[in-house]
Design an enzyme around this catalytic site. Structure first.
Site, PDB file in Angstrom:
ATOM      1  N   HIS A  79     -24.899  24.555  31.861  1.00  0.00           N
ATOM      2  CA  HIS A  79     -25.664  24.197  32.141  1.00  0.00           C
ATOM      3  C   HIS A  79     -25.951  22.875  30.480  1.00  0.00           C
ATOM      4  CE1 HIS A  79     -30.118  22.994  33.646  1.00  0.00           C
ATOM      5  NE2 HIS A  79     -30.461  23.888  32.956  1.00  0.00           N
ATOM      6  N   SER A  82     -31.714  18.515  34.732  1.00  0.00           N
ATOM      7  CA  SER A  82     -32.515  20.180  34.608  1.00  0.00           C
ATOM      8  C   SER A  82     -34.067  20.218  35.401  1.00  0.00           C
ATOM      9  CB  SER A  82     -32.668  20.911  33.696  1.00  0.00           C
ATOM     10  OG  SER A  82     -32.603  22.425  33.213  1.00  0.00           O
TER      11      SER A  82
HETATM   12  C1  GCU Z   1     -35.471  26.949  32.730  1.00  0.00           C
HETATM   13  C2  GCU Z   1     -35.583  27.140  34.668  1.00  0.00           C
HETATM   14  C3  GCU Z   1     -34.786  25.421  35.016  1.00  0.00           C
HETATM   15  C4  GCU Z   1     -35.055  24.427  34.896  1.00  0.00           C
HETATM   16  C5  GCU Z   1     -33.656  25.043  33.294  1.00  0.00           C
HETATM   17  C6  GCU Z   1     -33.843  23.583  32.618  1.00  0.00           C
HETATM   18  O1  GCU Z   1     -33.404  27.865  33.413  1.00  0.00           O
HETATM   19  O2  GCU Z   1     -35.854  28.485  35.378  1.00  0.00           O
HETATM   20  O3  GCU Z   1     -35.707  25.624  36.781  1.00  0.00           O
HETATM   21  O4  GCU Z   1     -33.843  23.757  35.556  1.00  0.00           O
HETATM   22  O5  GCU Z   1     -35.474  25.788  32.341  1.00  0.00           O
HETATM   23  O6  GCU Z   1     -35.264  22.731  32.891  1.00  0.00           O
HETATM   24  O7  GCU Z   1     -33.829  23.523  31.662  1.00  0.00           O
END
Ligand code: GCU
Length: 409
Positions: free
Chosen positions: A390, A249
């Site tokens: 995710h 992420s």
């Molecule tokens: C949020 C953000 C993302 C990121 C994510 C994370 O959702 O909007 O860009 O990748 O956090 O790091 O878990």
């Protein structure tokens, strides 16, 4: 306060999750130099096009990493030769970053397989919620920056709570060492905590003022990954010709930027890295530049804000970031339900990075059709689409290990 306001604005923005609403877009040409010349050799790529692109990513997206070095010292706090049920030696190492008058601290957690005794390749990756969250072992220290944040009282931050993301035994059984550090130790992830970040140790730092091309937290996290490599270079058991960097992420965004800048990462894996990571900005699917800059004003450089809702004006797109890693190996992982990160955009970026890899005679992805779920691609550019949300799962680690085996063994 400002951050809260930005998040409210963010909540009102509409997000596209409909593939049929992705408008046609034109990606900036990977191999065409500023002067119009088309790159046809790896040498030309390295001498001309790569430096041009590096400059653009630094000045327009992530901010420039200072060339200056600050002092970093290491102190081994614990060494446990019977870690992970006797399979590994676990070490906790305090990093102290200092400019002579001010310092910050981080703790690295490192596991090295007890067998074999010869040098081993290593995976490096930051964790989100402290080293103690990656394993239930009660001897693992809380990461130093956690006391600055409010969140650690939340049950999610409990010891071992993130252990499903850290398949330590699997990694050790496959013959790899693994090193993790909490990313908050490098830059506590809140715009109001910049004074506690490593950035605050660099010459010219002014907490009230940021210049448009100045580095921010993603730049700092990338820098910190390189400091982990510096330490690993002091460890006899580590094969520093075989270093894989894995980021999930926001940390996948930082991993790609780290590997673009530091040639000592031989494999980089971006897991569900999305907007500002592997995903193509121009698709505007899921999270967009405007949304990310509003919600996380401290991640990218200030210049990047000029592309809010104007992605087509960006002089680069993320396939070019992946291409900057060539000829080293890059692996992009997506999750089917993680639409916020735009799985298709992550895949297409890996596909469009191909021409740079082919300059070195390497195996790129040869179709722009996304592979089915759980059908990984394992060339010099790798990719998989996992089912589910995710996250980082055992399935992801199994693919990362297969990819590393293919290139390291
Ligand atoms: C949020 C953000 C993302 C990121 C994510 C994370 O959702 O909007 O860009 O990748 O956090 O790091 O878990």
């Amino acid at each position: 306060m400002m951050w809260l306001f930005a998040s409210l604005v963010n909540a009102q923005q509409t997000v596209n999750y409909d593939e049929s609403k992705v408008s046609a877009y034109l990606l900036p040409e990977l191999l065409k130099c500023k002067n119009g010349v088309m790159v046809t050799t790896a040498e030309q790529w390295e001498k001309q096009r790569k430096p041009e692109l590096m400059k653009l990513f630094a000045s327009q997206i992530y901010g420039r990493t200072p060339a200056e070095n600050i002092d970093v010292t290491y102190e081994v706090l614990t060494e446990d030769t019977e870690a992970l049920g006797g399979k590994a030696t676990g070490k906790q190492v305090r990093f102290t970053f200092s400019n002579g008058t001010k310092k910050t601290e981080a703790i690295l957690l490192l596991y090295i397989p007890n067998k074999p005794k010869s040098k081993v390749p290593v995976f490096i990756g930051y964790n989100f919620k402290g080293n103690h969250s990656t394993i239930t072992d009660s001897t693992i220290f809380y990461s130093p920056a956690l006391h600055l944040l409010k969140e650690p009282d939340h049950p999610d931050w409990k010891r071992g709570n993130q252990s499903s993301r850290w398949s330590y035994e699997k990694i050790i059984d496959r013959g790899y060492a693994v090193a993790t550090m909490c990313y908050h130790d490098i830059y506590p992830d809140n715009p109001e905590l910049k004074d506690h970040s490593v950035i605050s140790l660099f010459r010219g730092y002014d907490s009230g003022k940021t210049t448009p091309g100045e580095w921010q937290s993603i730049g700092a996290w990338a820098w910190g990954s390189s400091r982990i490599v510096d330490f690993l270079e002091t460890q006899q058991q580590i094969d520093t010709d075989k270093i894989a960097l894995m980021g999930h992420s926001r940390l996948g965004k930082a991993a790609l930027w780290a590997a673009a800048q530091d040639q000592r990462f031989h494999i980089v894996i971006s897991n569900n890295s999305g907007c500002g990571g592997a995903a193509l900005f121009r698709r505007k699917f899921g999270e967009t530049t405007e949304i990310i800059n509003n919600a996380f004003p401290h991640w990218f450089c200030e210049n990047f804000r000029q592309y809010n809702n104007k992605e087509e004006l960006l002089p680069v797109d993320q396939h070019q970031l992946l291409a900057l890693i060539a000829p080293r190996k890059v692996y992009v992982a997506s999750a089917q339900e993680d639409l916020w990160a735009d799985p298709e955009g992550e895949f297409l970026s890996a596909y469009h990075a191909g021409p740079a890899y082919r300059l070195y005679g390497l195996e790129a992805i040869d179709t722009d059709k996304m592979p089915e779920q759980h059908k990984p691609i394992m060339g010099d550019i790798g990719y998989h689409l996992r089912g589910g949300k995710h996250d980082v799962t055992d399935y992801d680690w199994e693919q990362f290990l297969d990819f590393a085996d293919k290139h390291f063994k």
